[in-house]
Design a protein around this motif. Sequence first.
Motif, mmCIF file in Angstrom:
data_model
loop_
_atom_site.group_PDB
_atom_site.id
_atom_site.type_symbol
_atom_site.label_atom_id
_atom_site.label_comp_id
_atom_site.label_asym_id
_atom_site.label_seq_id
_atom_site.Cartn_x
_atom_site.Cartn_y
_atom_site.Cartn_z
ATOM 1 N N TYR A 134 45.283 81.990 -5.805
ATOM 2 C CA TYR A 134 44.063 82.364 -6.510
ATOM 3 C C TYR A 134 42.812 81.729 -5.901
ATOM 4 N N ALA A 135 42.979 80.996 -4.807
ATOM 5 C CA ALA A 135 41.816 80.415 -4.124
ATOM 6 C C ALA A 135 40.975 81.535 -3.515
ATOM 7 N N PRO A 136 39.675 81.302 -3.405
ATOM 8 C CA PRO A 136 38.847 82.309 -2.731
ATOM 9 C C PRO A 136 39.194 82.369 -1.251
ATOM 10 N N SER A 137 38.982 83.521 -0.653
ATOM 11 C CA SER A 137 39.208 83.656 0.789
ATOM 12 C C SER A 137 38.191 84.629 1.369
ATOM 13 N N GLY A 138 37.745 84.329 2.570
ATOM 14 C CA GLY A 138 36.779 85.181 3.243
ATOM 15 C C GLY A 138 37.316 86.593 3.408
ATOM 16 N N PHE A 139 36.505 87.552 3.040
ATOM 17 C CA PHE A 139 36.861 88.977 3.153
ATOM 18 C C PHE A 139 38.119 89.312 2.352
ATOM 19 N N ASN A 140 38.461 88.438 1.413
ATOM 20 C CA ASN A 140 39.678 88.571 0.599
ATOM 21 C C ASN A 140 40.926 88.777 1.472
ATOM 22 N N MET A 141 40.949 88.104 2.625
ATOM 23 C CA MET A 141 42.080 88.265 3.548
ATOM 24 C C MET A 141 43.330 87.530 3.073
ATOM 25 N N GLN A 142 43.156 86.521 2.199
ATOM 26 C CA GLN A 142 44.291 85.754 1.704
ATOM 27 C C GLN A 142 45.237 85.417 2.870
ATOM 28 N N PRO A 143 44.735 84.652 3.846
ATOM 29 C CA PRO A 143 45.443 84.478 5.116
ATOM 30 C C PRO A 143 46.525 83.403 5.119
ATOM 31 N N TRP A 144 47.078 83.088 3.970
ATOM 32 C CA TRP A 144 48.014 81.968 3.887
ATOM 33 C C TRP A 144 49.471 82.394 3.819
ATOM 34 N N SER A 145 50.284 81.462 4.225
ATOM 35 C CA SER A 145 51.735 81.550 4.098
ATOM 36 C C SER A 145 52.188 80.126 3.803
ATOM 37 N N PHE A 146 53.335 79.967 3.186
ATOM 38 C CA PHE A 146 53.768 78.638 2.751
ATOM 39 C C PHE A 146 55.185 78.337 3.235
ATOM 40 N N LEU A 147 55.350 77.162 3.808
ATOM 41 C CA LEU A 147 56.671 76.669 4.169
ATOM 42 C C LEU A 147 56.997 75.529 3.214
ATOM 43 N N VAL A 148 58.080 75.654 2.480
ATOM 44 C CA VAL A 148 58.497 74.605 1.541
ATOM 45 C C VAL A 148 59.673 73.877 2.161
ATOM 46 N N VAL A 149 59.489 72.574 2.395
ATOM 47 C CA VAL A 149 60.522 71.759 3.037
ATOM 48 C C VAL A 149 61.008 70.723 2.034
ATOM 49 N N LYS A 150 62.299 70.800 1.723
ATOM 50 C CA LYS A 150 62.927 69.811 0.854
ATOM 51 C C LYS A 150 64.009 69.042 1.599
ATOM 52 N N ASN A 151 64.342 69.493 2.786
ATOM 53 C CA ASN A 151 65.390 68.863 3.583
ATOM 54 C C ASN A 151 64.875 67.545 4.159
ATOM 55 N N LYS A 152 65.501 66.438 3.775
ATOM 56 C CA LYS A 152 65.043 65.100 4.189
ATOM 57 C C LYS A 152 65.088 64.915 5.700
ATOM 58 N N GLU A 153 66.102 65.448 6.358
ATOM 59 C CA GLU A 153 66.209 65.298 7.816
ATOM 60 C C GLU A 153 65.077 66.050 8.518
ATOM 61 N N THR A 154 64.751 67.241 8.038
ATOM 62 C CA THR A 154 63.640 68.007 8.619
ATOM 63 C C THR A 154 62.328 67.256 8.421
ATOM 64 N N MET A 155 62.136 66.713 7.238
ATOM 65 C CA MET A 155 60.920 65.947 6.974
ATOM 66 C C MET A 155 60.865 64.703 7.868
ATOM 67 N N ARG A 156 62.008 64.055 8.076
ATOM 68 C CA ARG A 156 62.051 62.874 8.938
ATOM 69 C C ARG A 156 61.666 63.235 10.366
ATOM 70 N N ARG A 157 62.193 64.345 10.856
ATOM 71 C CA ARG A 157 61.883 64.788 12.219
ATOM 72 C C ARG A 157 60.389 65.103 12.383
ATOM 73 N N ILE A 158 59.815 65.794 11.417
ATOM 74 C CA ILE A 158 58.387 66.112 11.482
ATOM 75 C C ILE A 158 57.573 64.816 11.431
ATOM 76 N N SER A 159 57.978 63.897 10.565
ATOM 77 C CA SER A 159 57.279 62.622 10.444
ATOM 78 C C SER A 159 57.320 61.843 11.754
ATOM 79 N N GLU A 160 58.495 61.740 12.366
ATOM 80 C CA GLU A 160 58.615 60.993 13.628
ATOM 81 C C GLU A 160 57.767 61.630 14.724
#
Length: 191
Positions: free
Chosen positions: A36-62
């Motif tokens: 529901y956030a505003p977006s330029g030209f109403n393009m709504q240009p977002w996508s979402f990655l939901v990460v709950k895997n601890k190993e994946t989060m550890r790798r991204i963090s490192e």
Amino acid sequence: MKDITEVIKTRRCVREYKEDPVPDEDIKFLIDCARYAPSGFNMQPWSFLVVKNKETMRRISESGKKAMIPLLEPIKDTSKKASDFLVFLKTKGTSMFYNAPVLVIILGNKNAPTADYDCAMAAQNMMLAAHSKGIGSCWIGGALPALMDNELLKELGAPADYKAIAPLIFGYPKGKTQTPEKVEPDVKWLR
């Protein structure tokens, strides 16, 4: 539900989390608020990655820690915060995600001219909505250098032509977060 002004003024960046998982329904609610956030030209240009895997989060963090260290080294002597964060990054076992149970990476369509701003507003909606439900959050900008790796994004399932804009962590706060000093802004009125 709290009053919106109270939510805005009491939201804090949380860097200590309980181990309790955040239910998927709550994450879906936060993403729904983001759209529901505003977006330029109403393009709504977002996508979402939901990460709950601890190993994946550890790798991204490192990966993020390795990418941030050379960026902070040149300014460590002129900024106490940079110096302190550098010590944190170099400490074995620390996580850029502060052991939060959920990482949501907001991605923006590279072809949308205002994607960075639009996704930032979507991120703010998510963080305010989280606070209204007793869920803590923090924007982890230090993870962005790692998330600029297109191979990593592809591996995580990001759509083609999208880039990482807002890595956000969510979880239940372990304690009370200090209120940082808020300085009066410089305001000029033109009448």
